[in-house]
Enzyme design. Structure first.
Site, PDB file in Angstrom:
ATOM      1  CD  GLN A 177     -44.319  14.535 -18.536  1.00 45.13           C
ATOM      2  OE1 GLN A 177     -44.968  13.736 -17.875  1.00 45.13           O
ATOM      3  NE2 GLN A 177     -43.072  14.307 -18.885  1.00 45.13           N
ATOM      4  CE1 TYR A 207     -33.083  20.059 -19.974  1.00 47.69           C
ATOM      5  CE2 TYR A 207     -33.475  21.123 -17.853  1.00 47.69           C
ATOM      6  CZ  TYR A 207     -32.655  20.882 -18.946  1.00 47.69           C
ATOM      7  OH  TYR A 207     -31.411  21.454 -18.979  1.00 47.69           O
ATOM      8  CD  GLU A 208     -35.808  13.993 -18.300  1.00 50.62           C
ATOM      9  OE1 GLU A 208     -36.228  12.910 -18.742  1.00 50.62           O
ATOM     10  OE2 GLU A 208     -34.629  14.352 -18.403  1.00 50.62           O
ATOM     11  N   GLY A 209     -39.954  15.461 -21.378  1.00 50.25           N
ATOM     12  CA  GLY A 209     -41.305  15.396 -21.926  1.00 50.25           C
ATOM     13  C   GLY A 209     -42.011  16.725 -21.771  1.00 50.25           C
TER      14      GLY A 209
END
Length: 599
Positions: free
Chosen positions: A446, A439-441
């Site tokens: 990251q 999720y979200e990268g």
């Protein structure tokens, strides 16, 4: 009902470690007190147990369905959204003028954590509403605020963030969704988005999509992206209920988190999808990062919330399950003992406890920086807290996600064969937690952002501010003789991290970017361990000082000291290995000119 989190630990972190009441000195938070904080957490606990935990299994077994272009979700979602809004939890952090309570985000993070422990999928619906409302509050016109905020914050309208496209994946600069200006100031939107959480459902009367798109004629790449408000049903052009040419093309059948539908959405397939520009043209990605960074903190905390539920479940099992003879002389006469007496089981339980409590302290600290950013009086203060958040958000997201997976797997192992069945919930938790590192990268994305951007930006200023924050707590620990071994180990680890960072930066200075970023994920792991070690020494200091007062709950504080020692013994020692690999000059993962290795 099974205990899924430690309220005593949450109170300890908020009140004794972070000292959240310090925020009350600022006017913005003047309506609150320790009593209102406690009452809010009590409300969250009741919602988490009565609605969320009660529907956790059934909503997994009865996932959303897409039929005739409409998505229906579990009835528990409807009840949860309604109650979450009615109790004021949905709008709690918003200003008074929007019927909010101006609750500190640090306290609200504890609310979220408690709810996530009960049902990590339900909370996504309300988190998306809050995220959308925050972006509109930050960048919307007054008309847009009046149109959308009341309904979002009352739970009447849902929200989404629509970024990913089939051909682009995480490369947002490659998106092709198009926005064509209209004479009335609106835009016609056309394109497709995938993996849109809560992208369609019947739990609210409308859904407000925040869509990244490229205005016709805009530059290519990330600099040409704008952000649009796209309601599922039109609001001011046509009466509510009239379609806005947003179509649910398909629903993804996921491994876990099944209660929240993930949609493939089509916008403007009949050339009749109306969108409203949010903020300035070509500023869509910087604006959306506000919502994305908030979501990243939430993802990291969700990983730890699921790990908390797994830990409490496996701890209860280990206390009740008898199997095998004890190894200590005191247990030699027993035919069998509760498995919590076996050292290896205790190792697995302590691993879970150390990960959950240490990472939760770290994430709460990030939310505290958000509160400080809100009340900062000077530009230098704002810059400091903004820089710290930019530096630490990818770490909190990644460490919480990756180590949440590790902790849940340890819990499953404690249960043995039962952990692999549907009887105790661990198999569902293992399926749910696995998405967090994506999720979200992803972890790799990251990690490259951390090393490639956050560490190097502003000549390493964020890292200097971070070190100052650590030094304050390290200096306190160094005054306690009981903690000297651990404070010395933390200081040694800080020196190792600094050496590794300087070594890698030589590659960046020479323009050898592939060598610089090849092991960014290992660098992320090292920095994550270091941050949690910082928070364990901080907790250990508070606990040691409290023990000197001979508190009634002596065991609670002793457990914090013991778990700190465990983390330093079993996790901080990994920094030696990671440093050795990162300091090495042999790079084995970059693609060679004639690649023959991976066949």
């Amino acid at each position: 009902m099974t205990k899924l989190f430690s309220r005593e630990t949450i109170d300890f972190l908020l009140n004794e470690v972070i000292e959240v009441e310090r925020l009350l000195q600022w006017d913005y938070f003047h309506a609150h007190s320790s009593e209102t904080f406690a009452m809010t957490l009590d409300t969250a606990t009741e919602v988490s147990q009565r609605i969320m935990q009660a529907n956790y299994v059934s909503s997994d077994r009865n996932p959303p369905q897409l039929e005739n272009g409409k998505v229906s979700v579990h009835s528990g979602v409807h009840e949860f959204i309604k109650v979450y809004a009615e109790t004021g939890l949905l709008s709690a952090t918003f200003p008074f003028e929007w019927e909010g309570q101006q609750l500190p985000k640090t306290v609200n993070a504890a609310v979220e954590f408690i709810c996530m422990c009960g049902h990590n999928s339900f909370i996504m619906f309300t988190d998306l509403m809050v995220g959308c409302a925050n972006l509109i509050l930050s960048y919307g016109t007054e008309a847009q605020k009046q149109e959308f905020l009341p309904k979002l914050l009352a739970g009447q309208w849902g929200g989404t963030m629509c970024l990913t496209e089939p051909q682009a994946g995480s490369s947002l600069g490659s998106i092709s969704t198009k926005a064509v200006p209209q004479e009335n100031g609106t835009y016609k939107i056309s394109g497709q988005k995938i993996f849109i959480s809560a992208g369609d459902h019947d739990a609210t009367e409308n859904i407000i999509h925040l869509v990244l798109a490229r205005i016709e004629g805009a530059p290519q790449g990330t600099k040409g992206i704008s952000l649009f408000i796209v309601p599922k049903t039109k609001t001011d052009i046509l009466p509510l209920g009239a379609g806005n040419d947003v179509v649910s093309i398909g629903i993804f059948h996921k491994m876990g988190q099944k209660a929240t539908p993930a949609l493939h959405l089509g916008f403007g397939q009949d050339n009749n999808c109306i969108g409203y520009l949010l903020g300035q043209p070509h500023q869509g990605l910087p604006q959306m990062f506000q919502m994305m960074n908030s979501a990243r903190l939430g993802v990291g905390m969700t990983g730890i919330a699921i790990a908390s539920a797994a830990y409490q479940t496996s701890l209860a099992y280990a206390k009740e399950r008898t199997q095998g003879k004890g190894l200590s002389p005191a247990l030699a006469s027993e035919d069998s003992v509760a498995i919590i007496h076996h050292p290896d089981v205790r190792r697995m339980l302590l691993t879970q406890k150390a990960i959950v409590e240490g990472t939760l302290a770290f994430i709460f600290q990030c939310y505290y920086y958000l509160d400080m950013l809100k009340v900062s009086q000077t530009e230098d203060e704002r810059r400091k807290y903004d820089s710290l958040l930019e530096l630490l958000t990818p770490v909190a997201k990644t460490y919480g996600a990756e180590m949440g997976i590790v902790a849940v797997n340890q819990g499953l192992q404690v249960l043995g064969g039962y952990g692999y069945t549907e009887d105790f919930g661990l198999e569902q938790m293992a399926r749910d937690v696995r998405i967090m590192s994506i999720y979200e990268g992803t972890t790799g994305i990251q990690s490259q952002a951390l090393l490639g951007r956050q560490i190097t930006r502003n000549k390493g200023l964020a890292l200097k501010w971070w070190r100052q924050e650590v030094e304050v707590d390290l200096a306190k620990a160094e005054t306690l003789k009981e903690l000297t071994v651990y404070s010395a180990r933390l200081r040694e680890a800080l020196a190792q991290f600094e050496q590794v960072t300087n070594h890698l930066l030589t590659f960046a200075a020479a323009g050898e970017n592939e060598a610089f970023l090849a092991d960014a994920t290992l660098y992320m792991e090292l920095f994550g361990i270091l941050n949690v070690a910082w928070h364990w020494i901080k907790m250990g200091t508070v606990a040691q000082q409290k023990l000197a007062t001979k508190p009634l709950n002596l065991d609670f504080y002793q457990s914090k000291i013991h778990t700190m020692k465990f983390y330093y013994t079993y996790e901080v020692t990994k920094i030696d290995y990671l440093s050795k690999v990162l300091m090495g000059n042999e790079k084995l993962t970059p693609m060679g000119e004639t690649e023959v290795i991976l066949q």
